[in-house]
Design a protein around this motif. Structure first.
Motif, PDB file in Angstrom:
ATOM      1  N   ALA A  64       8.439  -0.607   3.157  1.00 43.39           N
ATOM      2  CA  ALA A  64       8.055  -0.974   4.521  1.00 43.39           C
ATOM      3  C   ALA A  64       6.582  -0.678   4.746  1.00 43.39           C
ATOM      4  CB  ALA A  64       8.904  -0.189   5.519  1.00 43.39           C
ATOM      5  N   ASN A  65       5.955  -1.488   5.561  1.00 48.41           N
ATOM      6  CA  ASN A  65       4.545  -1.273   5.857  1.00 48.41           C
ATOM      7  C   ASN A  65       4.323   0.058   6.571  1.00 48.41           C
ATOM      8  OD1 ASN A  65       1.752  -1.804   6.277  1.00 48.41           O
ATOM      9  ND2 ASN A  65       2.227  -2.508   8.350  1.00 48.41           N
ATOM     10  N   GLU A  68      -1.651   0.766   9.248  1.00 50.90           N
ATOM     11  CA  GLU A  68      -2.013   0.131  10.521  1.00 50.90           C
ATOM     12  C   GLU A  68      -2.890  -1.106  10.317  1.00 50.90           C
ATOM     13  OE1 GLU A  68      -1.132   0.487  13.651  1.00 50.90           O
ATOM     14  OE2 GLU A  68       0.278   2.095  13.191  1.00 50.90           O
ATOM     15  N   ASP A  69      -3.674  -1.116   9.252  1.00 55.75           N
ATOM     16  CA  ASP A  69      -4.542  -2.267   8.998  1.00 55.75           C
ATOM     17  C   ASP A  69      -3.747  -3.513   8.615  1.00 55.75           C
ATOM     18  OD1 ASP A  69      -6.798  -0.773   9.532  1.00 55.75           O
ATOM     19  OD2 ASP A  69      -7.113  -0.214   7.427  1.00 55.75           O
ATOM     20  N   LYS A  70      -2.465  -3.333   8.254  1.00 57.67           N
ATOM     21  CA  LYS A  70      -1.638  -4.473   7.848  1.00 57.67           C
ATOM     22  C   LYS A  70      -0.666  -4.911   8.947  1.00 57.67           C
ATOM     23  CE  LYS A  70      -1.881  -3.383   2.920  1.00 57.67           C
ATOM     24  NZ  LYS A  70      -1.124  -3.035   1.684  1.00 57.67           N
ATOM     25  N   VAL A  71      -0.807  -4.336  10.134  1.00 52.83           N
ATOM     26  CA  VAL A  71       0.016  -4.776  11.261  1.00 52.83           C
ATOM     27  C   VAL A  71      -0.519  -6.113  11.758  1.00 52.83           C
ATOM     28  CG1 VAL A  71       0.743  -4.275  13.623  1.00 52.83           C
ATOM     29  CG2 VAL A  71       0.641  -2.428  11.937  1.00 52.83           C
ATOM     30  N   VAL A  72       0.328  -7.117  11.758  1.00 50.96           N
ATOM     31  CA  VAL A  72      -0.118  -8.454  12.152  1.00 50.96           C
ATOM     32  C   VAL A  72      -0.095  -8.577  13.679  1.00 50.96           C
ATOM     33  CG1 VAL A  72       0.695  -9.470  10.006  1.00 50.96           C
ATOM     34  CG2 VAL A  72       2.222  -9.390  11.980  1.00 50.96           C
ATOM     35  N   PRO A  73      -0.899  -9.451  14.246  1.00 52.57           N
ATOM     36  CA  PRO A  73      -0.905  -9.637  15.702  1.00 52.57           C
ATOM     37  C   PRO A  73       0.460 -10.102  16.207  1.00 52.57           C
ATOM     38  CG  PRO A  73      -2.836 -10.652  14.701  1.00 52.57           C
ATOM     39  CD  PRO A  73      -1.918 -10.273  13.570  1.00 52.57           C
ATOM     40  N   TYR A  74       0.802  -9.684  17.388  1.00 53.78           N
ATOM     41  CA  TYR A  74       2.075 -10.093  17.982  1.00 53.78           C
ATOM     42  C   TYR A  74       1.891 -10.198  19.493  1.00 53.78           C
ATOM     43  CZ  TYR A  74       2.274  -5.016  18.766  1.00 53.78           C
ATOM     44  OH  TYR A  74       1.970  -3.724  19.126  1.00 53.78           O
ATOM     45  N   PHE A 321       5.954  -2.635  11.110  1.00 58.13           N
ATOM     46  CA  PHE A 321       5.655  -1.281  10.652  1.00 58.13           C
ATOM     47  C   PHE A 321       6.963  -0.511  10.565  1.00 58.13           C
ATOM     48  CE2 PHE A 321       4.149   3.028  10.670  1.00 58.13           C
ATOM     49  CZ  PHE A 321       2.832   3.007  10.245  1.00 58.13           C
ATOM     50  N   GLY A 322       7.268   0.069   9.394  1.00 56.38           N
ATOM     51  CA  GLY A 322       8.514   0.808   9.259  1.00 56.38           C
ATOM     52  C   GLY A 322       9.723  -0.111   9.244  1.00 56.38           C
TER      53      GLY A 322
END
Length: 452
Positions: A64-65, A68-74, A321-322
């Motif tokens: 799981a990711n 934070e730099d890999k959190v995509v926009p939502y 994330f997670g």
């Protein structure tokens, strides 16, 4: 010597048999769960495989990711925009229009609907004893809530509830209800998780409550509904369905556990030593999810203490994330939710889910709710502490509309900093997967609302 060797052999043989029996039972539960899961997908007309969820093992190839730099926009749905697109600008519009809409959306798509004609529960005291919580004398009573099964006698449901009150209490006092386990009346209390303590000097939760002359209760979720898909044709869900499979819109285990908490609340209202206007609900992990669902749907609970609830609880589902929706809607966890939720890990995506966790937190408004999480160094990133914080941030406008304070910042706080100035509170403690190191902070915050 021969007897000693024989004893050792018999002991080892017994352990082997027990291990094989336990393994066989697990295999049976897994097989029945898979059959129930596939039945629900068939009812939904889903013929494709679910998308696999990420692994909680950070060393796995599909981990799981946790970056934070890999959190995509939502984009989150707005809790203050009604289904017809109109803005909710008044308290009456929230209570009469938007809140019922959100309740229905969560019921339709995530947690399921309660049956219309639920059976009655009859409470009876089974045991009573005097004990202590640290140095403080306590009177504990064990109750059994027998669910009326006259419509389907093949299934019995007996809810287990333990209540502890300061010995000699003569007036109605506040009480915190925890989702957990009990060993009454035999055997020592279960050992607290090692991550429970900030230090060796931190009192246990019962002692902290009793020291304030508040009470505690422990409600056993497994006595209401088993925590697996194989149990969906038993427990309270199976009893109401007369042993048959669920329909896609019917309740899952989280809503069933919350219903059980509501039945406990019914009992509390009959006990003159318990103040029904000052009842809190607490839980950690899956029981943290259940505690938040309880607060959201049952407005009689006045305070919430939501521990490490993660995805399906206070963590934003749209944040990659997670733990993810694909994990929640898998055969290992789908039983927590209604069958319709499986759609969002197969034929639909999380972006098409009409609600998210911030709106579940908003359903608690204007009642105070404390979001707790442990250190990522100990607890890990699976539960997404920042995602839970952000749910509180995005629920805050609803609290503001109702004349209350949400979180006072959009910036994720350093570990240990307590955001407790408003009716939404947040703190990431330095321990693990437990509310333990946050109990003293929660009690100081709760005292503002319960002190008289």
């Amino acid at each position: 010597m021969k007897l000693k060797v024989l004893f050792v052999f018999l002991f080892a043989f017994t352990l082997c048999v027990k291990a094989q029996t336990s393994s066989s039972a697990r295999d049976s539960i897994a097989a029945i769960t898979q059959k129930d899961f596939l039945n629900m997908k068939q009812q939904l007309g889903i013929t494709i495989d679910n998308r696999p969820g990420p692994s909680g093992d950070p060393t796995a190839s599909n981990a799981a990711n946790s970056d934070e730099d890999k959190v995509v926009p939502y984009t989150l749905p707005d809790p203050l925009i009604a289904n017809n697109g109109k803005a909710i600008t008044g308290q009456g519009d929230w209570q009469n229009v938007r809140r019922p809409q959100l309740v229905k959306l969560f019921e339709d798509e995530m947690y399921g609907h309660l049956p219309k004609d639920l059976p009655n529960v009859e409470w009876a005291v089974k045991h009573e004893k005097d004990t202590t919580a640290g140095p403080y004398p306590v009177t504990e009573i064990l109750l059994k809530g027998t669910v009326d099964n006259s419509r389907y006698p093949q299934i019995q449901v007996e809810i287990e509830l333990l209540i502890g009150l300061p010995k000699g209490t003569s007036e109605a006092i506040p009480l915190v209800t925890r989702f957990g386990s009990i060993t009454w009346p035999f055997g020592p209390p279960p050992e607290e998780p090692k991550s429970y303590f900030i230090s060796a000097y931190e009192p246990l939760w019962k002692q902290q409550l009793i020291s304030k002359k508040w009470g505690y209760a422990i409600l056993v979720p497994s006595s209401i509904q088993d925590d697996n898909g194989a149990g969906l044709t038993s427990g309270i869900i199976g009893l109401v369905n007369k042993g048959q499979y669920r329909k896609p819109g019917q309740w899952g285990a989280l809503r069933a556990w919350a219903w059980g908490a509501g039945q406990a609340m019914d009992y509390f209202s009959t006990n003159p030593l318990i103040d029904e206007s000052r009842i809190g609900i607490e839980g950690t992990s899956r029981y943290g999810k259940a505690a938040l669902v309880t607060m959201a749907f049952d407005e009689r609970f006045s305070l919430g203490f939501i521990g490490s609830s993660g995805a399906g609880g206070a963590s934003l589902l749209r944040r990659n994330f997670g733990e993810m929706v694909e994990n929640l809607a898998s055969s290992g966890e789908y039983h927590w939710f209604c069958g319709n939720f499986i759609k969002y890990a197969s034929v639909l995506t999380v972006e098409e889910l009409p609600v998210d966790a911030h709106e579940l937190v908003a359903l608690c408004a204007p009642r105070p709710v404390f979001i707790s999480v442990g250190s990522p160094l100990i607890e890990g990133n699976w539960v997404d502490g920042k995602g839970m914080f952000l749910a509180g941030v995005h629920a805050s406008p609803v609290y503001k509309l109702l004349g209350k304070k949400g979180l006072n910042t959009n910036d994720f706080p350093p570990m240990g900093e307590a955001l407790t100035s408003g009716e939404i509170a947040f703190r990431q403690h330095a321990g693990g997967h437990s509310t333990g190191p946050n109990w003293s902070t929660w009690l100081a915050w709760a005292d503002r609302y319960w002190s008289r």
